[in-house]
Design a protein around this motif. Structure first.
Motif, PDB file in Angstrom:
ATOM      1  N   UNK A  31      34.231 -10.352  -3.421  1.00  0.00           N
ATOM      2  CA  UNK A  31      34.534  -8.932  -3.556  1.00  0.00           C
ATOM      3  C   UNK A  31      36.028  -8.662  -3.453  1.00  0.00           C
ATOM      4  N   UNK A  32      36.712  -9.415  -2.601  1.00  0.00           N
ATOM      5  CA  UNK A  32      38.178  -9.402  -2.513  1.00  0.00           C
ATOM      6  C   UNK A  32      38.596 -10.814  -2.111  1.00  0.00           C
ATOM      7  N   UNK A  33      39.876 -11.165  -2.245  1.00  0.00           N
ATOM      8  CA  UNK A  33      40.298 -12.514  -1.840  1.00  0.00           C
ATOM      9  C   UNK A  33      40.346 -12.716  -0.321  1.00  0.00           C
ATOM     10  N   UNK A  34      40.129 -11.667   0.444  1.00  0.00           N
ATOM     11  CA  UNK A  34      40.186 -11.769   1.901  1.00  0.00           C
ATOM     12  C   UNK A  34      39.096 -12.685   2.440  1.00  0.00           C
ATOM     13  N   UNK A  35      39.409 -13.358   3.549  1.00  0.00           N
ATOM     14  CA  UNK A  35      38.405 -14.170   4.223  1.00  0.00           C
ATOM     15  C   UNK A  35      37.284 -13.257   4.706  1.00  0.00           C
ATOM     16  N   UNK A  80      35.958 -20.209  10.079  1.00  0.00           N
ATOM     17  CA  UNK A  80      35.026 -20.994  10.894  1.00  0.00           C
ATOM     18  C   UNK A  80      35.255 -22.499  10.764  1.00  0.00           C
ATOM     19  N   UNK A  81      35.932 -22.936   9.695  1.00  0.00           N
ATOM     20  CA  UNK A  81      36.221 -24.361   9.543  1.00  0.00           C
ATOM     21  C   UNK A  81      37.170 -24.844  10.630  1.00  0.00           C
ATOM     22  N   UNK A  82      38.092 -23.993  11.040  1.00  0.00           N
ATOM     23  CA  UNK A  82      39.061 -24.376  12.079  1.00  0.00           C
ATOM     24  C   UNK A  82      38.782 -23.703  13.420  1.00  0.00           C
ATOM     25  N   UNK A  83      38.004 -22.643  13.426  1.00  0.00           N
ATOM     26  CA  UNK A  83      37.665 -21.932  14.655  1.00  0.00           C
ATOM     27  C   UNK A  83      36.161 -21.705  14.734  1.00  0.00           C
ATOM     28  N   UNK A  84      35.392 -22.772  15.066  1.00  0.00           N
ATOM     29  CA  UNK A  84      33.946 -22.591  15.181  1.00  0.00           C
ATOM     30  C   UNK A  84      33.608 -21.535  16.227  1.00  0.00           C
ATOM     31  N   UNK A 102      19.778  -9.603   6.726  1.00  0.00           N
ATOM     32  CA  UNK A 102      20.004 -10.705   7.653  1.00  0.00           C
ATOM     33  C   UNK A 102      21.152 -11.533   7.095  1.00  0.00           C
ATOM     34  N   UNK A 103      22.028 -12.023   7.963  1.00  0.00           N
ATOM     35  CA  UNK A 103      23.248 -12.647   7.446  1.00  0.00           C
ATOM     36  C   UNK A 103      23.556 -13.958   8.144  1.00  0.00           C
ATOM     37  N   UNK A 104      23.880 -14.933   7.337  1.00  0.00           N
ATOM     38  CA  UNK A 104      24.367 -16.224   7.797  1.00  0.00           C
ATOM     39  C   UNK A 104      25.832 -16.333   7.411  1.00  0.00           C
ATOM     40  N   UNK A 105      26.606 -17.133   8.143  1.00  0.00           N
ATOM     41  CA  UNK A 105      28.014 -17.353   7.814  1.00  0.00           C
ATOM     42  C   UNK A 105      28.262 -18.843   7.622  1.00  0.00           C
ATOM     43  N   UNK A 106      29.096 -19.164   6.660  1.00  0.00           N
ATOM     44  CA  UNK A 106      29.496 -20.543   6.382  1.00  0.00           C
ATOM     45  C   UNK A 106      31.001 -20.596   6.169  1.00  0.00           C
ATOM     46  N   UNK A 107      31.582 -21.784   6.376  1.00  0.00           N
ATOM     47  CA  UNK A 107      33.015 -21.957   6.169  1.00  0.00           C
ATOM     48  C   UNK A 107      33.352 -22.208   4.703  1.00  0.00           C
ATOM     49  N   UNK A 108      32.388 -22.751   3.940  1.00  0.00           N
ATOM     50  CA  UNK A 108      32.636 -23.097   2.539  1.00  0.00           C
ATOM     51  C   UNK A 108      31.416 -22.690   1.713  1.00  0.00           C
TER      52      UNK A 108
END
Length: 147
Positions: free
Chosen positions: A105-109, A132-136, A78-84
């Motif tokens: 795992x990599x510097x990619x967003x 997600x910080x700029x594009x909710x 199960x996965x949640x996403x956060x901006x920070x």
């Protein structure tokens, strides 16, 4: 026609313990905690900012078609996403949640994660998605719906 994923039933062994864990340690909002029909108690909780909730219940599985009832702790990934993720880690550890340190795992967003389990062993990851910080997500979905 739109199909939205809004509720995921989650197998737990103790509804009150799970409700308290998700509310107090993870910060989910309790939307419903009631007997919705005779003999069926539902607790629905929603992560802040999410359009999808989890549902805990005594008889949820009796209402679904399937030969087997999932065992408490059997859900993984199960996965949640956060901006920070660093701010999320600080908030969650302050609440007393046992959670891993963020792993990049990599510097990619989208490539930084941390992990926790609920009292039954259902496994969650939290992914940092800085965009997600700029594009909710709700704004992106509104744009998509209007085009």
């Amino acid at each position: 026609m739109d199909f939205t994923l809004e509720v995921i039933p989650l197998p737990v062994s103790d509804i009150d313990r799970a409700r308290d864990f998700y509310r107090d340690k993870v910060g989910f909002h309790v939307d419903i905690d009631q007997e919705v029909m005779p003999g069926m108690r539902i607790v629905q909780l929603t992560p802040p900012g999410s359009g999808c909730s989890i549902a805990l219940g005594d008889s949820i599985w009796d209402m679904t078609k399937g030969e087997t009832k999932p065992e408490p702790g059997s859900y993984q990934g199960l996965q949640l996403c956060v901006a920070d993720i660093k701010a999320a880690h600080a908030e969650l550890t302050e609440r007393g949640l046992e959670i891993s340190e963020p792993v990049q795992y990599t510097p990619d967003d989208g490539a930084t994660f941390m992990y926790f389990t609920d009292p039954d062993g259902n496994g969650w990851s939290i992914q940092e998605y800085r965009r997600r910080a700029t594009e909710p997500l709700h704004e992106l979905l509104s744009k998509q719906a209007s085009s």
